[in-house]
Scaffold this active site. Structure first.
Site, short mmCIF file in Angstrom:
data_model
loop_
_atom_site.label_atom_id
_atom_site.label_comp_id
_atom_site.label_asym_id
_atom_site.label_seq_id
_atom_site.Cartn_x
_atom_site.Cartn_y
_atom_site.Cartn_z
N ARG A 41 11.59 -1.55 11.76
CA ARG A 41 10.04 -1.59 12.64
C ARG A 41 9.84 -3.16 13.13
O ARG A 41 10.47 -4.30 12.91
CB ARG A 41 8.85 -1.99 11.52
CG ARG A 41 8.90 -0.30 11.20
CD ARG A 41 7.79 -0.81 10.04
NE ARG A 41 6.21 -1.23 10.62
CZ ARG A 41 5.52 -1.48 10.11
NH1 ARG A 41 5.53 -0.36 8.30
NH2 ARG A 41 4.16 -1.53 10.14
N LYS A 61 0.68 -1.31 0.29
CA LYS A 61 -0.37 0.52 -0.11
C LYS A 61 1.06 0.98 0.37
O LYS A 61 0.71 2.42 -0.57
CB LYS A 61 -0.95 -0.55 1.05
CG LYS A 61 -2.09 -1.38 0.60
CD LYS A 61 -2.68 -1.06 2.57
CE LYS A 61 -2.43 -0.67 3.84
NZ LYS A 61 -1.50 -1.63 3.97
N ARG A 118 -9.68 1.28 9.30
CA ARG A 118 -9.72 -0.23 9.15
C ARG A 118 -10.58 -0.95 9.92
O ARG A 118 -10.64 -2.45 10.33
CB ARG A 118 -8.09 -0.77 10.25
CG ARG A 118 -6.65 -0.53 8.97
CD ARG A 118 -5.72 -0.50 10.15
NE ARG A 118 -4.75 -1.69 9.54
CZ ARG A 118 -2.99 -0.70 8.60
NH1 ARG A 118 -3.29 0.32 9.00
NH2 ARG A 118 -2.30 -1.79 9.41
#
Ligand code: AMP
Length: 190
Positions: free
Chosen positions: A134, A14, A89
């Site tokens: 991350r 995305k 979401r």
């Protein structure tokens, strides 16, 4: 004005695709994940709150996320449109987004899901985790929990937007360029 929502599980591409599309269509790209990560980096109260959820691969509570998203849209009043990446979401977020845009005489033009199989996504995320730092990308159980959150809370939005005749999906497997081409072909028909 064109307002797009990009759906897809973590790792579906995305963010990568949004950064191409924003240039191509002159849109403002809003990634709620990036906004949370910036808040964490700057050690804000919002960042501190979000971190406890993100570290587990859980969704941050709706109202916190909705307020942050609306503030970001409000900061771009001159925009020709937006790409929402990672938002909405949940159904509560989708409803709030529709209501909020309506107050501005705006609406979602289309939502597009990037589809890819879980095992491919796990591989991509573990690879990304090596360089991005991350922590939510470095642990397979956290990654699988993010998929579970997606299946339970985000996947029902397919029906929500299908009812509005705004749901599309494309194959998210291929080179970055191939997927950009699939997206632009679709967007050009809107
Ligand atoms: P992302 O960068 O989109 O993969 O998001 C990373 C993490 O940020 C997610 O796993 C959630 O913890 C949090 N997050 C991002 N967007 C949302 C959202 N719309 N609602 C709730 N949590 C979110």
């Amino acid at each position: 004005m064109i307002n797009l929502v990009l759906f897809g599980k973590p790792g579906a591409g995305k963010g990568t695709q949004a950064s191409f599309l924003k240039d191509q269509y002159n849109l403002v790209h809003i990634s709620t994940g990036d906004l949370f990560r910036n808040n964490i980096k700057n050690e804000t109260a919002l960042g501190l709150l979000a971190k406890s959820y993100m570290d587990q691969g859980d969704l941050v509570p709706d109202q916190v996320t909705i307020d942050m998203l609306e503030a970001e849209v409000d900061q771009n009043p001159q925009s020709k449109g937006f790409i929402f990446d990672g938002f909405p979401r949940t159904e509560a977020q989708a409803g709030a987004l529709d209501a909020f845009l309506k107050t501005k005489q705006m609406e979602i033009s289309a939502t597009i899901a990037l589809e890819a199989a879980d095992d491919i996504l796990v591989e991509r995320l573990l690879e990304r985790g090596k360089s991005s730092g991350r922590t939510d990308d470095q642990d397979e159980s956290k990654i699988r929990n993010r998929f579970e959150e997606y299946n339970q809370k985000t996947a029902p939005l397919r029906d929500y937007y299908t009812q509005q005749d705004k749901f599309h999906s494309i194959n998210g497997i291929g080179t970055i360029e191939e997927i950009t081409n699939r997206l632009t072909q679709l967007i050009n028909t809107l």
